[in-house]
Write a protein that holds these residues in place. Sequence first.
Motif, mmCIF file in Angstrom:
data_model
loop_
_atom_site.group_PDB
_atom_site.id
_atom_site.type_symbol
_atom_site.label_atom_id
_atom_site.label_comp_id
_atom_site.label_asym_id
_atom_site.label_seq_id
_atom_site.Cartn_x
_atom_site.Cartn_y
_atom_site.Cartn_z
ATOM 1 N N TYR A 1 15.547 54.443 42.543
ATOM 2 C CA TYR A 1 14.776 54.327 43.656
ATOM 3 C C TYR A 1 15.391 54.725 44.940
ATOM 4 C CZ TYR A 1 10.027 52.410 42.874
ATOM 5 O OH TYR A 1 8.668 52.145 42.660
ATOM 6 N N SER B 1 17.155 51.008 36.453
ATOM 7 C CA SER B 1 17.325 50.872 37.637
ATOM 8 C C SER B 1 17.331 49.738 38.452
ATOM 9 C CB SER B 1 16.489 52.022 38.449
ATOM 10 O OG SER B 1 16.657 53.173 38.424
ATOM 11 N N CYS B 2 16.278 49.065 38.007
ATOM 12 C CA CYS B 2 15.956 47.712 38.682
ATOM 13 C C CYS B 2 16.285 46.354 38.115
ATOM 14 C CB CYS B 2 14.407 47.644 38.724
ATOM 15 S SG CYS B 2 13.766 46.264 39.845
ATOM 16 N N ARG B 3 17.617 46.018 38.537
ATOM 17 C CA ARG B 3 18.114 45.054 37.983
ATOM 18 C C ARG B 3 17.369 43.592 38.236
ATOM 19 N NH1 ARG B 3 22.555 48.833 38.089
ATOM 20 N NH2 ARG B 3 22.633 49.634 36.177
ATOM 21 N N VAL C 1 19.835 45.011 46.269
ATOM 22 C CA VAL C 1 20.146 46.382 46.645
ATOM 23 C C VAL C 1 19.378 46.952 47.823
ATOM 24 C CG1 VAL C 1 19.260 48.763 45.553
ATOM 25 C CG2 VAL C 1 20.355 46.933 44.154
ATOM 26 N N TYR C 2 18.322 46.206 48.268
ATOM 27 C CA TYR C 2 17.762 46.646 49.497
ATOM 28 C C TYR C 2 18.625 46.503 50.813
ATOM 29 C CZ TYR C 2 12.910 47.162 47.866
ATOM 30 O OH TYR C 2 11.935 47.773 47.276
ATOM 31 N N CYS D 1 20.496 52.036 41.367
ATOM 32 C CA CYS D 1 19.301 52.079 41.280
ATOM 33 C C CYS D 1 18.508 53.659 41.821
ATOM 34 C CB CYS D 1 18.607 51.039 42.243
ATOM 35 S SG CYS D 1 16.856 51.227 42.552
ATOM 36 N N CYS E 1 15.864 41.218 45.966
ATOM 37 C CA CYS E 1 16.891 42.426 45.468
ATOM 38 C C CYS E 1 17.789 42.432 46.527
ATOM 39 C CB CYS E 1 15.859 43.486 45.120
ATOM 40 S SG CYS E 1 16.780 44.894 45.056
ATOM 41 N N ASP F 1 22.121 41.266 41.733
ATOM 42 C CA ASP F 1 21.012 40.909 41.013
ATOM 43 C C ASP F 1 21.258 40.095 39.677
ATOM 44 O OD1 ASP F 1 19.359 41.490 43.045
ATOM 45 O OD2 ASP F 1 18.953 43.462 42.486
ATOM 46 N N LEU G 1 12.429 53.630 35.926
ATOM 47 C CA LEU G 1 10.987 53.536 36.723
ATOM 48 C C LEU G 1 10.972 55.178 37.751
ATOM 49 C CD1 LEU G 1 11.235 51.257 39.928
ATOM 50 C CD2 LEU G 1 13.149 52.094 38.811
ATOM 51 N N TRP H 1 20.434 49.687 50.591
ATOM 52 C CA TRP H 1 19.716 50.736 50.960
ATOM 53 C C TRP H 1 19.354 50.986 52.101
ATOM 54 C CZ3 TRP H 1 14.467 51.151 47.615
ATOM 55 C CH2 TRP H 1 13.730 52.206 48.017
HETATM 56 S S1 SF4 Z 1 13.601 46.094 43.669
HETATM 57 FE FE1 SF4 Z 1 14.285 47.029 41.881
HETATM 58 S S2 SF4 Z 1 13.758 49.352 42.155
HETATM 59 FE FE2 SF4 Z 1 13.693 48.106 43.957
HETATM 60 S S3 SF4 Z 1 15.272 48.637 45.185
HETATM 61 FE FE3 SF4 Z 1 15.737 46.874 43.984
HETATM 62 S S4 SF4 Z 1 16.585 47.226 42.249
HETATM 63 FE FE4 SF4 Z 1 15.675 49.091 43.061
#
Ligand code: SF4
Lengths: 379, 440
Positions: free
Chosen positions: A52, A318-320, A86-87, A50, A84, B101, A348, A90
């Motif tokens: 972001y 990016s945003c799955r 991914v956070y 991602c 999400c 996800d 994005l 991150w």
């Molecule tokens: S919500 Fe989407 S853009 Fe935000 S961190 Fe998760 S994957 Fe990335």
Amino acid sequence: MISGNCVEILRAFDIEPAFPEVNALQLAIRKQSLPLILKAEEMGYSSDNCAYVKADAGFTFGEGAPGVGKIPKPSLIVCNFVGCNVYIKWFEHCAEFLNVPLTMLDVPFVRGDRPTDGDVRYVVAQLKKLISDCEKLTGKKFDIDRLREICRLSAKAEDGWQRCKDLCKNTPAPMDAYFDAINLMGPINVLRGTQDAVDFFDVAVKEYEGLVKDKKGPIPQEKFRMVVEGPPPYPFYRQFRDLFASWGAVAVQSTYSTVGGIWEFGFRHDPKNPLESIAQQMLMENLCNRSLLDRYKQIRRYVEDWKADALVIHSVKSCRLFSAGQGDMRDYFANELGVPTLLVESDLEDPRYYAQAMMKNRIDAFFESLEHRRLMRRA
Amino acid sequence: METSPAVEQARAVLAAGLAPALKRSDAPAFGCFPVYSPFELYRAAGLLPVGLMGAGGTVDIVHADARFQSFVCSIAKSSLELGLQKRLAGMEGEVFHSICDFARNLASVFRRNFPTMHIEYIHLPQNAPGPEIEDYLVSEFRRVMAGLEQRLGRRVEDAAVGAAIREYNRPRRLMRELYAMRAKEPERISSSELFPLVRCGTLLPPDEHARILEAAKGEFAARKARRMDRVKVVVEGAFCELPPQGLIETLEGAGCYLVDDDFCAGWRWFSTDVPEGPDPVRQLARAWLERGRATSTRYNPDKPRHKDLVRRVREHGAQAVLFMPAKFCEPALFDYVVYRRELEKENIPHLLVEFEEKMWTFERTRGEVETFVESLLFDVRMGIGMGGTGWGTHSGTWTSGDTGWRNTELQCTRPRARRCRTGTTGSPRRRRAAPRPPTS
Ligand code: SF4
Ligand code: SF4
């Protein structure tokens, strides 16, 4: 922390929140994201991660960005992710690279019609832990009345948000509920719980009510009403918006604007039960923590109640959380419900995925066919 | 090395795929998407948990591309494709977990496209063990049991969960023993053999799996084997989508002894047996929290994954790490950043080998791994030790898909710091990774 939920608790301790994803989108809209993304890729991030995260990593773990400066080192990192996955990565990386303690709030994804009692208990227990972490950090005692007051202010801003969105049921809609609603996301997500947010929405509501009375909208003539799904291509925000405006297409609702909370269906923070309502909002009352099928329901309601002509899906690599499965969404709306649906792709944050000519072709072709259909119907 | 009848049996199970499990009359099959799943709960409900772990190269993606874009990992698409091609007919249901996800949205897509299946989604908690998290996980497991009861119209008894824990402890213990055997004497049991032995368990009842493993253990113990001049590596990153058998053979052929890996991680989740005491549902939840693997799909601040990787390298006496994420696998690719940083701090050489379940040519990978291995062996000979940092990355495959993404896959493929030391791009001497006299 992540904008959109439980900011009320940090405000009750006068902690100044900073939002990495807001950094990321700011950098993208200022067209500063690419060098930072490349820097992150040198650190080992993959081209498939991602962007972001990558833009923020390049920015925060590096030297900031020209004209923007550097983010000061935080005292606490709160990973209040909803939906999400991914956070988690991150914020783990933030904690690891910046050497700052991390409080993880684990919010179970909604699996049925509503969260289970076990889910609510689990989240409330974690909120209490967050409160004790904040007490340790600030040396202040938690004051429930202060939190009640903040929740009251949140609820008032949420009223304003709902009113703005409701006004878009009018023809013409007084604002574009995608592009302009993204601007409204600033106050609702970043300033929620403050008087500033309340004041902002008072002004906005007044302005939009005036526009409704005068039958004015964001463009001279509203020809098509659309619901937009997915985040925008921030690095090409203006160009993207113009592609729709040139067809007289106005968004009357959008899902992206509800990532930090779905206020248009009536949920409010409750000053009487502050912690439970914060937990409820994190668990259920936002787009991210709901399933894809719940999103279908949300969009369907938007299409019906806001009387939209079409659904536009902007699928971002990016945003799955958003994009994985949007092909299925298209199938559902176009083939099962018969809603004209357009799916376009870019990103994005990463400008390398946006192709203006291709985007224009797709959008033009879609609205041309909508127009044609309309003419045929009239004939 | 002599062939092993047990391995042949495992390979035959894999070759037949899901079909036999879907036709069994004793217990309807219940599909489990990776990584971990509480198999005991489905077993206690009279079902046969089987892995829904993609399709390797066995199906052409015809329909799933219209549902999932090109940037989605293979396993998600091919698992869906199996359903859309009606190859999952007979499956009672399907369970997905909070691993990423893709998996989460895939659960929704399954629910819409296969309305007769019982689709479950489990949120496995992301935090350090503690009383609240344990209560939550117990409530989650009980919710799953109640869902099964409703679907099947029969009770799922705690005692049956206890019995299922005992059943699954057996193959899990045998897998731990085989892994330990391989780590100690990798010449005795090759990874190309261990992989099918483990993987076939995703298609079999635990007792049948245990029988095969038991037989294999006996065969391996009796084997005469000679240590070769290879490099011991730990493989990390393939905890969900599985690499093709050919890739594992390629790694071994290129001169690696895999002394640890995370293939089928969910089926070998626990570091010990799951305790068999009273309240089996709680035992299972507690074991998940306290005795589970450190893997990319789980956040546990008490057991940081990068530290655990280094521990495993040291414990197994490995010389390097092969980081093997599936293409587009977000949890693995994100973790690479932190793993890499830690490995470099610890002076452990590493190589990135991206794969896809459906890849079928391995030439480039072979070349890269050989170069890496040769250079490490050279260092050992020259007495340079385990130093060296920052091997470049290698991407095994690239499929640009068909929905218009441009190929931005431009990872560097050259060894970096190492080049400075040897003055060449890679090893100073190219050798074949063929059998060699034992190193001392
Ligand atoms: S919500 Fe989407 S853009 Fe935000 S961190 Fe998760 S994957 Fe990335
Ligand atoms: S391979 Fe990775 S991205 Fe794909 S489903 Fe598994 S964990 Fe998720």
